[in-house]
Design a protein around this motif. Structure first.
Motif, PDB file in Angstrom:
ATOM      1  N   ARG A 163       2.706  14.464  -7.356  1.00  0.00           N
ATOM      2  CA  ARG A 163       3.927  13.719  -7.056  1.00  0.00           C
ATOM      3  C   ARG A 163       3.615  12.458  -6.264  1.00  0.00           C
ATOM      4  N   MET A 164       2.654  12.540  -5.344  1.00  0.00           N
ATOM      5  CA  MET A 164       2.281  11.368  -4.555  1.00  0.00           C
ATOM      6  C   MET A 164       1.732  10.261  -5.453  1.00  0.00           C
ATOM      7  N   LYS A 165       0.963  10.650  -6.447  1.00  0.00           N
ATOM      8  CA  LYS A 165       0.412   9.680  -7.388  1.00  0.00           C
ATOM      9  C   LYS A 165       1.531   9.030  -8.194  1.00  0.00           C
ATOM     10  N   GLY A 168       3.733   6.587  -6.126  1.00  0.00           N
ATOM     11  CA  GLY A 168       3.154   5.269  -5.905  1.00  0.00           C
ATOM     12  C   GLY A 168       3.518   4.310  -7.027  1.00  0.00           C
ATOM     13  N   LEU A 169       3.494   4.807  -8.260  1.00  0.00           N
ATOM     14  CA  LEU A 169       3.843   3.982  -9.410  1.00  0.00           C
ATOM     15  C   LEU A 169       5.347   3.704  -9.462  1.00  0.00           C
ATOM     16  N   LEU A 170       6.151   4.668  -9.032  1.00  0.00           N
ATOM     17  CA  LEU A 170       7.596   4.470  -9.028  1.00  0.00           C
ATOM     18  C   LEU A 170       8.001   3.439  -7.975  1.00  0.00           C
ATOM     19  N   LEU A 171       7.304   3.449  -6.854  1.00  0.00           N
ATOM     20  CA  LEU A 171       7.559   2.438  -5.819  1.00  0.00           C
ATOM     21  C   LEU A 171       7.219   1.045  -6.342  1.00  0.00           C
ATOM     22  N   ARG A 172       6.099   0.962  -7.044  1.00  0.00           N
ATOM     23  CA  ARG A 172       5.692  -0.317  -7.624  1.00  0.00           C
ATOM     24  C   ARG A 172       6.698  -0.768  -8.674  1.00  0.00           C
ATOM     25  N   THR A 173       7.215   0.180  -9.452  1.00  0.00           N
ATOM     26  CA  THR A 173       8.241  -0.127 -10.448  1.00  0.00           C
ATOM     27  C   THR A 173       9.472  -0.720  -9.774  1.00  0.00           C
ATOM     28  N   SER A 174       9.892  -0.096  -8.695  1.00  0.00           N
ATOM     29  CA  SER A 174      11.062  -0.557  -7.950  1.00  0.00           C
ATOM     30  C   SER A 174      10.876  -1.989  -7.466  1.00  0.00           C
TER      31      SER A 174
END
Length: 287
Positions: A163-165, A168-174
């Motif tokens: 989930r942490m991995k 990180g990508l979802l934060l970058r997407t945001s």
């Protein structure tokens, strides 16, 4: 022109719950406590008293009025049918006690992984995320590989680490999707904390805000602007979204909307359905 690209419909459909293909796993495997969301206590692994022999719910059409709002606001992201029909090949928990225990332990793990797949598929759907499409695709495929393992291997998965991995990508997407100037333009009604329980946010300009994990329980969000807003994990229980614009919002799920209130004027992302309890008028709306 939309800022989203086309995504495979089969991918989305496989990540939506289909109770007709499930052995009522959420009604058995998961525990809940008597509260505003549930009418009585139930231990994990114990079938709900309303679960019928055909695995359907005897009060499904009246869940809210009978004290089960928590059931309305739950979404397994297709984990129920995957566990029932694919991982256990159509063999029910009712046939074998040992299998039942294993199924009940596997189900919440698959539910979490399917939720991650839902978010990753949405991230891949945005044109703005092209710079990280390769990383998103690789992580999506890695997550798919995890759910395709044997039950024994699924139980060994470190869900938190994965989930942490993904996060990180979802934060970058945001960061890529939301307007760069959104924070400066937010209305004065928006507090710095994430606690908006019961808050008056009617007509608030929340467009492009980062409201991950925000608590909007019983908040007044009528006619609020939530376009391009990151709403992952936000709690909308009993929030009034009548007339609110959530079109194009980021990481909004069906479960969040099922827990909220709305009307015919509420605008939702195209991949979400109007909840039945919003009324027949809203149900008949063609967006």
């Amino acid at each position: 022109m939309s800022n989203k690209a086309e995504i495979d419909n089969d991918t989305r459909n496989n990540l939506r719950s289909d109770c007709s293909k499930c052995f009522g796993l959420c009604c058995v495997a998961l525990p809940y406590a008597r509260s505003a969301d549930f009418a009585f206590d139930k231990d994990g692994g114990t079938p709900c008293r309303h679960l019928q022999s055909n695995y359907s719910c005897s009060i499904h059409k009246n869940l809210i009025t009978t004290g089960f709002k928590g059931c309305v606001g739950y979404e397994c992201f297709g984990a129920g049918q995957r566990v029932s029909q694919i991982i256990y090949e159509g063999n029910s928990w009712r046939d074998n006690k040992t299998r039942a225990k294993e199924m009940f332990d596997v189900f919440p793990i698959i539910q979490q992984l399917h939720e991650m797949l839902w978010y990753l598929s949405e991230a891949l759907d945005f044109q703005a995320t092209k710079p990280i499409h390769n990383d998103l695709k690789i992580t999506f495929e890695e997550t798919e590989h995890l759910i395709e393992q044997s039950p024994q291997d699924i139980l060994k998965i470190d869900v938190h680490e994965h989930r942490m991995k993904v996060n990180g990508l979802l934060l970058r997407t945001s960061e890529l999707v939301r307007p760069k100037t959104a924070t400066k333009k937010l209305g004065k009604k928006l507090k710095r904390s994430c606690d908006y329980i019961g808050a008056n946010l009617r007509k608030a300009n929340l467009r492009g805000a980062n409201l991950r994990g925000a608590l909007f329980i019983a908040a007044d969000l009528r006619e609020a602007d939530l376009r391009l807003t990151d709403l992952i994990g936000a709690d909308f229980r009993d929030a009034d979204l009548s007339g609110a614009d959530l079109a194009g919002s980021i990481f909004l799920t069906q479960a969040q909307m099922n827990a909220a209130k709305g009307n015919v004027h509420t605008k939702l992302p195209a991949n979400l359905a109007i909840p039945r309890h919003w009324g027949k008028e809203a149900q008949g709306l063609v967006r």
